[in-house]
Design a protein around this motif. Structure first.
Motif, PDB file in Angstrom:
ATOM      1  N   ARG A   1       6.892  25.140  -8.947  1.00  8.75           N
ATOM      2  CA  ARG A   1       7.343  25.017  -7.578  1.00  8.75           C
ATOM      3  C   ARG A   1       7.295  23.573  -7.090  1.00  8.75           C
ATOM      4  N   CYS A   2       6.333  22.818  -7.497  1.00 10.01           N
ATOM      5  CA  CYS A   2       6.196  21.441  -7.023  1.00 10.01           C
ATOM      6  C   CYS A   2       7.059  20.464  -7.807  1.00 10.01           C
ATOM      7  N   SER A   3       7.472  20.833  -9.001  1.00 10.34           N
ATOM      8  CA  SER A   3       8.172  19.866  -9.837  1.00 10.34           C
ATOM      9  C   SER A   3       9.479  19.363  -9.229  1.00 10.34           C
ATOM     10  N   PRO A   4      10.328  20.138  -8.554  1.00  7.94           N
ATOM     11  CA  PRO A   4      11.520  19.546  -7.938  1.00  7.94           C
ATOM     12  C   PRO A   4      11.163  18.508  -6.866  1.00  7.94           C
ATOM     13  N   LEU A   5      10.118  18.763  -6.096  1.00  6.87           N
ATOM     14  CA  LEU A   5       9.697  17.825  -5.061  1.00  6.87           C
ATOM     15  C   LEU A   5       9.183  16.530  -5.686  1.00  6.87           C
ATOM     16  N   ILE A   6       8.368  16.645  -6.720  1.00  7.10           N
ATOM     17  CA  ILE A   6       7.831  15.465  -7.399  1.00  7.10           C
ATOM     18  C   ILE A   6       8.966  14.664  -8.037  1.00  7.10           C
ATOM     19  N   LEU A   7       9.914  15.362  -8.655  1.00  6.09           N
ATOM     20  CA  LEU A   7      11.057  14.694  -9.268  1.00  6.09           C
ATOM     21  C   LEU A   7      11.888  13.965  -8.210  1.00  6.09           C
ATOM     22  N   PHE A   8      12.119  14.590  -7.070  1.00  5.21           N
ATOM     23  CA  PHE A   8      12.876  13.969  -5.980  1.00  5.21           C
ATOM     24  C   PHE A   8      12.182  12.704  -5.483  1.00  5.21           C
ATOM     25  N   ILE A   9      10.878  12.762  -5.269  1.00  7.11           N
ATOM     26  CA  ILE A   9      10.122  11.603  -4.797  1.00  7.11           C
ATOM     27  C   ILE A   9      10.171  10.473  -5.823  1.00  7.11           C
ATOM     28  N   PHE A  10      10.002  10.816  -7.097  1.00 10.55           N
ATOM     29  CA  PHE A  10      10.038   9.809  -8.148  1.00 10.55           C
ATOM     30  C   PHE A  10      11.399   9.115  -8.201  1.00 10.55           C
ATOM     31  N   ILE A  11      12.475   9.872  -8.168  1.00 13.76           N
ATOM     32  CA  ILE A  11      13.823   9.303  -8.240  1.00 13.76           C
ATOM     33  C   ILE A  11      14.112   8.473  -6.990  1.00 13.76           C
ATOM     34  N   SER A  12      13.721   8.970  -5.818  1.00 14.97           N
ATOM     35  CA  SER A  12      13.953   8.231  -4.568  1.00 14.97           C
ATOM     36  C   SER A  12      13.249   6.888  -4.584  1.00 14.97           C
ATOM     37  N   ASN A  13      12.009   6.860  -5.022  1.00 13.93           N
ATOM     38  CA  ASN A  13      11.260   5.597  -5.075  1.00 13.93           C
ATOM     39  C   ASN A  13      11.887   4.620  -6.056  1.00 13.93           C
ATOM     40  N   ASN A  14      12.335   5.106  -7.204  1.00 19.72           N
ATOM     41  CA  ASN A  14      12.972   4.217  -8.179  1.00 19.72           C
ATOM     42  C   ASN A  14      14.268   3.626  -7.642  1.00 19.72           C
ATOM     43  N   ILE A  15      15.059   4.432  -6.967  1.00 17.36           N
ATOM     44  CA  ILE A  15      16.318   3.942  -6.402  1.00 17.36           C
ATOM     45  C   ILE A  15      16.032   2.905  -5.326  1.00 17.36           C
ATOM     46  N   LYS A  16      15.075   3.165  -4.454  1.00 18.84           N
ATOM     47  CA  LYS A  16      14.730   2.214  -3.396  1.00 18.84           C
ATOM     48  C   LYS A  16      14.236   0.910  -3.987  1.00 18.84           C
ATOM     49  N   ASN A  17      13.376   0.982  -4.999  1.00 16.98           N
ATOM     50  CA  ASN A  17      12.839  -0.234  -5.614  1.00 16.98           C
ATOM     51  C   ASN A  17      13.936  -1.042  -6.294  1.00 16.98           C
ATOM     52  N   ARG A  18      14.848  -0.393  -6.975  1.00 13.50           N
ATOM     53  CA  ARG A  18      15.930  -1.116  -7.632  1.00 13.50           C
ATOM     54  C   ARG A  18      16.836  -1.777  -6.614  1.00 13.50           C
ATOM     55  N   ARG A  19      17.181  -1.053  -5.566  1.00 12.98           N
ATOM     56  CA  ARG A  19      18.062  -1.612  -4.550  1.00 12.98           C
ATOM     57  C   ARG A  19      17.393  -2.802  -3.887  1.00 12.98           C
ATOM     58  N   PHE A  20      16.121  -2.700  -3.573  1.00 19.57           N
ATOM     59  CA  PHE A  20      15.399  -3.787  -2.914  1.00 19.57           C
ATOM     60  C   PHE A  20      15.317  -5.013  -3.813  1.00 19.57           C
ATOM     61  N   ASN A  21      14.976  -4.827  -5.077  1.00 20.42           N
ATOM     62  CA  ASN A  21      14.863  -5.955  -5.992  1.00 20.42           C
ATOM     63  C   ASN A  21      16.219  -6.600  -6.272  1.00 20.42           C
ATOM     64  N   TYR A  22      17.269  -5.818  -6.254  1.00 19.68           N
ATOM     65  CA  TYR A  22      18.596  -6.350  -6.529  1.00 19.68           C
ATOM     66  C   TYR A  22      19.024  -7.336  -5.442  1.00 19.68           C
ATOM     67  N   ASN A  23      18.647  -7.074  -4.190  1.00 17.43           N
ATOM     68  CA  ASN A  23      19.057  -7.913  -3.072  1.00 17.43           C
ATOM     69  C   ASN A  23      18.006  -8.940  -2.677  1.00 17.43           C
ATOM     70  N   LYS A  24      16.949  -9.065  -3.434  1.00 16.22           N
ATOM     71  CA  LYS A  24      15.841  -9.947  -3.099  1.00 16.22           C
ATOM     72  C   LYS A  24      16.047 -11.302  -3.773  1.00 16.22           C
ATOM     73  N   TYR A  25      15.940 -12.373  -2.990  1.00 18.57           N
ATOM     74  CA  TYR A  25      16.158 -13.720  -3.507  1.00 18.57           C
ATOM     75  C   TYR A  25      14.949 -14.591  -3.189  1.00 18.57           C
ATOM     76  N   SER A  26      14.566 -15.443  -4.132  1.00 22.55           N
ATOM     77  CA  SER A  26      13.489 -16.390  -3.852  1.00 22.55           C
ATOM     78  C   SER A  26      14.054 -17.508  -2.983  1.00 22.55           C
ATOM     79  N   VAL A  27      13.275 -17.893  -1.970  1.00 21.64           N
ATOM     80  CA  VAL A  27      13.736 -18.883  -0.994  1.00 21.64           C
ATOM     81  C   VAL A  27      12.665 -19.946  -0.811  1.00 21.64           C
ATOM     82  N   LEU A  28      13.079 -21.204  -0.830  1.00 17.34           N
ATOM     83  CA  LEU A  28      12.197 -22.328  -0.542  1.00 17.34           C
ATOM     84  C   LEU A  28      12.904 -23.200   0.495  1.00 17.34           C
ATOM     85  N   ILE A  29      12.235 -23.414   1.634  1.00 13.69           N
ATOM     86  CA  ILE A  29      12.791 -24.247   2.701  1.00 13.69           C
ATOM     87  C   ILE A  29      11.755 -25.306   3.037  1.00 13.69           C
ATOM     88  N   THR A  30      12.182 -26.564   3.059  1.00 18.00           N
ATOM     89  CA  THR A  30      11.277 -27.638   3.459  1.00 18.00           C
ATOM     90  C   THR A  30      11.828 -28.312   4.713  1.00 18.00           C
TER      91      THR A  30
END
Length: 128
Positions: free
Chosen positions: A1-30
């Motif tokens: 019963r819990c496995s679909p919920l756990i699978l959904f949470i796992f997939i959602s977190n992976n998608i969010k992390n990939r999307r965030f890292n894809y648009n993340k840029y290192s910035v240095l301003i002086t």
């Protein structure tokens, strides 16, 4: 019963992390003795442009010390209202190890964006 919920949470977190890292840029301003080093996110809705020289605006959450005679005020309009953003011309901007020009930096203490302290304009994508 819990496995679909756990699978959904796992997939959602992976998608969010990939999307965030894809648009993340290192910035240095002086600017003078101030050095801002962090990560920024490109905001496709950030179309702020310096009305004087048509430069893109990088918005940071960092207490740069801007002399009054060096400030550039850029008008902005958001859902909650409008106002003027304090901006300045930095000495150097480096995004993902590439020195970028034709940008000014706007200082705002109201930015909180999932670990990023900087919002990059959409025009950055063309330069890096």
């Amino acid at each position: 019963r819990c496995s679909p919920l756990i699978l959904f949470i796992f997939i959602s977190n992976n998608i969010k992390n990939r999307r965030f890292n894809y648009n993340k840029y290192s910035v240095l301003i002086t600017y003078g003795r101030d050095v801002f080093k962090s990560y920024g996110l490109v905001d496709t809705g950030n179309c702020l442009i310096d009305p004087y020289k048509r430069r893109g605006v990088i918005i940071v959450n960092y207490p740069f010390k801007i002399p009054k005679n060096k400030r550039i005020l850029v008008p902005y309009c958001v859902i909650n209202g409008n106002g003027l953003l304090d901006c300045f011309v930095p000495d150097k901007v480096i995004i993902n190890d590439k020195e970028c020009s034709n940008y000014i930096v706007g200082v705002s203490n109201e930015i909180s964006l999932g670990g990023a302290d900087c919002i990059l304009p959409n025009s950055v994508l063309e330069e890096i």
